[in-house]
Structures are given as structure tokens and as C-alpha cells.
Scaffold this motif. Structure first.
Motif, mmCIF file in Angstrom:
data_model
loop_
_atom_site.group_PDB
_atom_site.id
_atom_site.type_symbol
_atom_site.label_atom_id
_atom_site.label_comp_id
_atom_site.label_asym_id
_atom_site.label_seq_id
_atom_site.Cartn_x
_atom_site.Cartn_y
_atom_site.Cartn_z
ATOM 1 N N ILE A 35 0.840 -1.207 0.000
ATOM 2 C CA ILE A 35 0.000 0.000 0.000
ATOM 3 C C ILE A 35 0.870 1.250 0.000
ATOM 4 O O ILE A 35 0.561 2.241 -0.673
ATOM 5 N N LEU A 36 1.987 1.210 0.737
ATOM 6 C CA LEU A 36 2.925 2.333 0.734
ATOM 7 C C LEU A 36 3.483 2.558 -0.662
ATOM 8 O O LEU A 36 3.530 3.699 -1.149
ATOM 9 N N LEU A 37 3.916 1.479 -1.327
ATOM 10 C CA LEU A 37 4.469 1.604 -2.675
ATOM 11 C C LEU A 37 3.440 2.178 -3.625
ATOM 12 O O LEU A 37 3.739 3.084 -4.425
ATOM 13 N N TRP A 38 2.200 1.668 -3.569
ATOM 14 C CA TRP A 38 1.137 2.195 -4.434
ATOM 15 C C TRP A 38 0.887 3.676 -4.140
ATOM 16 O O TRP A 38 0.767 4.497 -5.062
ATOM 17 N N SER A 39 0.825 4.033 -2.886
ATOM 18 C CA SER A 39 0.518 5.411 -2.494
ATOM 19 C C SER A 39 1.614 6.373 -2.915
ATOM 20 O O SER A 39 1.342 7.499 -3.350
ATOM 21 N N VAL A 58 -0.245 -2.795 -13.074
ATOM 22 C CA VAL A 58 0.666 -2.467 -11.966
ATOM 23 C C VAL A 58 -0.079 -2.514 -10.639
ATOM 24 O O VAL A 58 0.419 -3.042 -9.638
ATOM 25 N N ASP A 59 -1.291 -1.974 -10.621
ATOM 26 C CA ASP A 59 -2.131 -1.992 -9.421
ATOM 27 C C ASP A 59 -2.354 -3.431 -8.950
ATOM 28 O O ASP A 59 -2.229 -3.751 -7.751
ATOM 29 N N ARG A 422 -10.933 9.503 -4.020
ATOM 30 C CA ARG A 422 -10.887 8.501 -5.089
ATOM 31 C C ARG A 422 -9.486 8.404 -5.685
ATOM 32 O O ARG A 422 -9.010 7.304 -5.980
ATOM 33 N N ASP A 423 -8.820 9.545 -5.861
ATOM 34 C CA ASP A 423 -7.456 9.544 -6.393
ATOM 35 C C ASP A 423 -6.482 8.853 -5.444
ATOM 36 O O ASP A 423 -5.461 8.324 -5.878
ATOM 37 N N ALA A 424 -6.789 8.870 -4.150
ATOM 38 C CA ALA A 424 -5.888 8.290 -3.146
ATOM 39 C C ALA A 424 -6.228 6.845 -2.831
ATOM 40 O O ALA A 424 -5.675 6.272 -1.888
ATOM 41 N N THR A 425 -7.131 6.260 -3.602
ATOM 42 C CA THR A 425 -7.576 4.885 -3.350
ATOM 43 C C THR A 425 -7.291 3.996 -4.551
ATOM 44 O O THR A 425 -7.642 4.352 -5.682
ATOM 45 N N SER A 426 -6.668 2.872 -4.316
ATOM 46 C CA SER A 426 -6.450 1.892 -5.379
ATOM 47 C C SER A 426 -7.796 1.440 -5.944
ATOM 48 O O SER A 426 -8.705 1.090 -5.194
ATOM 49 N N SER A 427 -7.927 1.465 -7.264
ATOM 50 C CA SER A 427 -9.190 1.063 -7.893
ATOM 51 C C SER A 427 -9.521 -0.391 -7.598
ATOM 52 O O SER A 427 -10.686 -0.744 -7.379
ATOM 53 N N ILE A 428 -8.501 -1.237 -7.580
ATOM 54 C CA ILE A 428 -8.749 -2.654 -7.297
ATOM 55 C C ILE A 428 -9.175 -2.853 -5.853
ATOM 56 O O ILE A 428 -10.156 -3.549 -5.563
ATOM 57 N N LEU A 429 -8.477 -2.223 -4.918
ATOM 58 C CA LEU A 429 -8.838 -2.372 -3.510
ATOM 59 C C LEU A 429 -10.187 -1.717 -3.212
ATOM 60 O O LEU A 429 -10.943 -2.210 -2.371
ATOM 61 N N HIS A 430 -10.496 -0.636 -3.905
ATOM 62 C CA HIS A 430 -11.817 -0.014 -3.760
ATOM 63 C C HIS A 430 -12.902 -0.994 -4.194
ATOM 64 O O HIS A 430 -13.933 -1.146 -3.512
#
Length: 491
Positions: A35-39, A58-59, A422-430
């Protein structure tokens, strides 16, 4: 031949003693590090805006495949894998400046009242909670199939009676994460206007009915297909869907206890302690572990009595949700560090994590209660361990959001805050978080399908990883597909 293979499958998941708490924590650290890497990639490079096909790949690899790799091929060297996730995140964080949040032209709300004038949502959607809950669902879904392959270490499989393992933490975390968000409805209602018990029970039963039906369907399918099952996990007829299904009505009953014990955390500890006393001071513990399976109660004793432990875990999750879901109140710039620790959500989470961890080690230590952890009974140390682990994980997720996306809740309007969220949230995890129980159901169905069609015990590392990555991709695809169609399946 089929009966021999079934016996081998049962033996493959039987009699394990697990691994150390430290080992489980080191492997699980891959989740917040991913999550840190994605963020960092999103806040510094805006890699996932717009959300293109390469970005989605990538996500998927960062938030899903990384967890799979951590629990399989990298399980013997977890700190090396954690370093592979941590180093690029730190390099990007230190060498790139944070990008300013995207700004959008303001739009007028109905009746010519601008959104800026609208009162802020007291219970905003928070990316770190979404990331935490979805990551727990992902690792749970990964483990329920991976455990049937030899590439998944036996020390991560569920223990027989006493001990700790990754899969033992998975089921408890699923319940804890459900409790975190379940308290939202209670926070919307003034405690002085609590609904009558009859109405609460009726509403809770409506939530329970679909889960209980799924439990019956799973029971019928497992018995009908002669599917390999581990009886000492929940019993002969009981399964995890029954545990989830009975939680809402019991939580509704316990809401009346808040008039006497107005604290979710204290109530969870009291419930788990009373259950532990019953295990230790009566014959209940021996009955659960050693009794013959003569009648319906004895046949399903693990599922029936462990329910009280899972109920305590659910309430412990509510204790975390009660202060993480509400909006953070702004602090003055001259507020002291100590005061910030007391009043910020991150500070409260860190304190809660410390308390749950201290209680857990007191329960198992030589100078404490000297109790053993038992997922089979869901006893007091198990409840405290799950609460400690999950509160620490959600604290790390909150810390990541605080560092990478500090301006989410400083938006000029609710509409702008929603975009930043929304921009700060992974689409897959959302997507996974939006339909968590549906995703869990799909993963159970696919697990059964794979086990009925493939000799998982005989497959090598490469073939196993291909199947597991494909399975994970299919589970994620269902979640993303439902999200794209704007469908939320409430179970």
C-alpha cells in the motif's frame, strides 16, 4: 483412487502447529508495504491517474500478486521481499516532490447553493480504511486456495489445537474488519434515540438470512460432492458463513449492554474474558477439544462455541471503527505533540494498537496469564492477538495516508474531497472493499472448482503459481466488474 486422494488432502491440512507471531507479522508486513508503494507512486508520480490498462496491471501486481508472493515463493525470506517493496517506495518518496491535488472547476449544487457551503460529511470515506479492509480480504482469499498447494508453507496452515498461523489470523481479521465498518450505522444515530430491541433484531435478521442461506448451500454442496473437509475447523455441519450470519442478531442484543458498559473495547474484553473463564474453570475446553461427536451439539462444538470469541473480535473491530470513521477535527498549529497523539486518529490508533498488544502478551506470557492461543476455540489470547494484529495494520495504513495524501480532508468542498479520496484509493482495492463478502463467496466457489478439477497436491511451483495468479485475477475481475457496473451486493 479418489478416496485415497481425498484422504491425502485431509491429511495435508491436518495436525499443524503453526509458526511464531513474529514470523506471521514479518510476512504480513508485505500488505502495508505494498500500500505504501502504491501510495507513493500515486502521490509522487500520479501513475494511476488516468487509470489505464498498464496502470491497472501495476495496481494488480502491487496490491494482489505481492501478497501472493509473500505467502508462497518468498515465504522463507520475508524480510528480503519486504525490502524489495520498501526500497523503491523510499527512493521515490525521497527523490520526488509531492504533486498538488488535481483541481476541478466548481459546479453549483441544487438551488444555487455551492457545494462549499454544504456541511462536511461527518463520516467521510477514508482511503486507509478501504485499503486495510480490502488487503485483508485479498490475503484471506489468496490463502484459502493457496493452502491446498505445496508452494504454500505448512506453517501458515490452520493449527490443530494450539498455536498461531497466518490462516488462523485470516478468519479473525475478516470478522474484525467487518466490525470496523459496521459501527457506521450506530454513529449516524444519536444514542438517545436507539431503536427498540425488536426493530434491531428484525433488521439484523434481514442481514443474517442471506449468509445463513449461503451456509446451508455450502453445507449441502460439500456433503453432496464429497469434498475434502477438516472437521476440527468448525465441526461436521458448521462453516464460516454460519458464524458470519449469527453475528448481526447477537450484536443487536449486546447494544443494550452499552447502557452499562459504554465502550466497545471494554465490552469485547469482558465477553472474551467470561468465555475464557468458562473454558478454563468448567469442562467446556475439554469438551471442545476431546469430546466424541455423538449429537448435533458435539458434532459442531468448534463452530458453536468459537462464535463467542468471534463476537468479541467483531466488537473489538467496532471499537476501532468508533473513532476512525468520524471526521478528524482540525487542530491548531501550536498544538503540542502529546496533545496531537491524544486527539488525532493516527495517535488514537497507535495507542489502541499498543494496548491490544500489551494485553495479548500479558495473556500468553510466563508472568501473565500463561494461556495458549487457540483459533479452534477462539479463546481470549486469540481474540487479543487478532485485535492487536489488525489495529497495528490499520495504524500503518493510516500512517501511509497521512504521509502520502495529507490534503485529502482539507478540500474546499465535499465534491473535491470525494475526488481526492478517489485519487488516493487503489481502484482494485476499492472494488474489493465495495463487495467484500461477494468477493469472499466467489473465492470460495473458485477454490472448490480448482480442487475438484486439479490435483493441487501434485503440482510444482511454477504450475501452482500460474493457477494461483489466474485465480486471484479472476476474483479481482469479478470485484472490478461489479464496481464498473455500479453494483453493490449486500449480503
Amino acid at each position: 483412487m479418489a478416496k485415497d486422494y481425498k484422504a491425502r488432502k485431509v491429511q495435508f491440512v491436518t495436525g499443524h502447529t503453526g509458526s511464531s507471531v513474529t514470523d506471521i507479522q514479518s510476512v504480513s508486513l508485505a500488505m502495508p508495504l505494498a500500500i505504501l508503494l502504491w501510495s507513493v507512486m500515486q502521490s509522487r508520480l500520479r501513475l494511476f491517474t488516468p487509470y489505464t490498462i498498464p496502470a491497472s496491471i501495476v495496481d494488480f501486481f502491487v496490491n494482489c500478486v505481492a501478497v501472493l508472493l509473500a505467502t508462497t515463493v518468498y515465504s522463507s525470506s520475508p524480510w528480503l521481499f519486504n525490502l524489495l517493496l520498501f526500497l523503491p517506495a523510499i527512493v521515490i518518496l525521497l527523490t520526488s516532490d509531492p504533486l498538488a491535488p488535481r483541481r476541478h472547476p466548481a459546479r453549483l449544487a441544487p438551488n444555487n447553493v455551492t457545494d462549499k457551503q454544504t456541511a462536511p460529511n461527518p463520516l467521510p470515506v477514508k482511503p486507509f480504511i478501504t485499503h486495510y479492509r480490502a488487503s485483508m480480504i485479498v490475503i484471506t482469499c489468496v490463502a484459502i486456495l493457496a493452502v491446498d498447494f505445496r508452494v504454500f508453507p505448512r506453517r501458515f496452515a490452520k493449527v490443530e489445537n494450539w498455536g498461531t498461523s497466518l490462516m488462523d489470523m485470516g478468519v479473525g481479521s475478516f470478522v474484525f474488519a467487518s466490525g470496523v465498518v459496521s459501527v457506521r450505522s450506530s454513529l449516524k444515530i444519536d444514542t438517545g434515540k436507539r431503536q427498540p430491541l425488536s426493530k434491531r433484531l428484525v433488521a439484523s435478521l434481514r442481514h443474517s438470512l442471506p449468509l445463513l442461506v449461503l451456509g446451508l448451500i455450502r453445507l449441502a454442496s460439500v456433503k453432496g460432492l464429497d469434498y475434502a473437509e477438516h472437521v476440527t475447523e468448525y465441526g461436521v455441519h458448521w462453516n464460516f458463513f454460519f458464524t458470519l450470519g449469527f453475528l448481526p442478531p447477537f450484536v443487536a442484543l449486546l447494544q443494550s449492554a452499552f447502557d452499562i458498559v459504554p465502550s466497545y473495547g471494554v465490552l469485547a474484553c469482558l465477553l472474551a474474558s467470561v468465555y475464557e473463564i468458562a473454558l478454563d474453570k468448567t469442562n467446556l475446553g475439554a469438551f471442545i477439544l476431546t469430546a466424541k461427536r455423538n449429537d448435533l451439539l458435539s458434532q459442531n462444538r468448534e463452530g458453536i462455541f468459537s462464535f463467542f470469541g468471534y463476537l468479541a473480535i467483531f466488537i473489538a473491530g467496532q471499537s476501532i471503527g468508533s473513532f476512525t470513521l468520524p471526521r478528524q477535527q482540525p487542530l491548531r498549529k501550536d498544538t503540542s505533540v502529546v496533545e496531537r497523539m491524544k486527539r488525532t486518529i493516527l495517535g488514537k490508533l497507535a495507542a489502541s494498537s499498543f494496548i491490544w498488544t500489551a494485553l495479548f502478551y500479558f495473556s500468553i506470557s510466563y508472568y501473565g496469564l500463561r494461556l495458549g492461543v487457540s483459533r479452534r476455540m477462539a479463546n481470549l489470547p486469540y481474540v487479543l492477538w487478532v485485535s492487536s494484529f489488525n489495529s497495528a495494520m490499520i495504524t500503518l495504513c493510516c500512517a501511509v495516508e497521512t504521509v502520502c495524501f495529507p490534503s485529502i480532508y482539507r478540500s474546499e468542498s465535499n465534491e473535491e474531497e470525494a475526488r481526492r479520496t478517489r485519487d488516493a484509493t487503489s481502484s482494485i482495492l476499492h472494488a474489493v472493499n465495495r463487495n467484500g463478502l461477494a468477493v469472499f463467496l466467489v473465492s470460495n466457489l473458485l477454490t472448490g472448482l480448482v480442487n475438484l478439477t486439479m490435483p493441487t497436491l501434485n503440482m510444482g511451483v511454477l504450475a501452482s503459481m500460474v493457477v494461483l495468479i489466474g485465480y486471484t485475477a479472476m476474483v479481482v475481475a469479478v470485484a472490478v466488474g461489479l464496481d464498473r457496473m455500479n453494483i453493490t451486493i449486500k449480503l
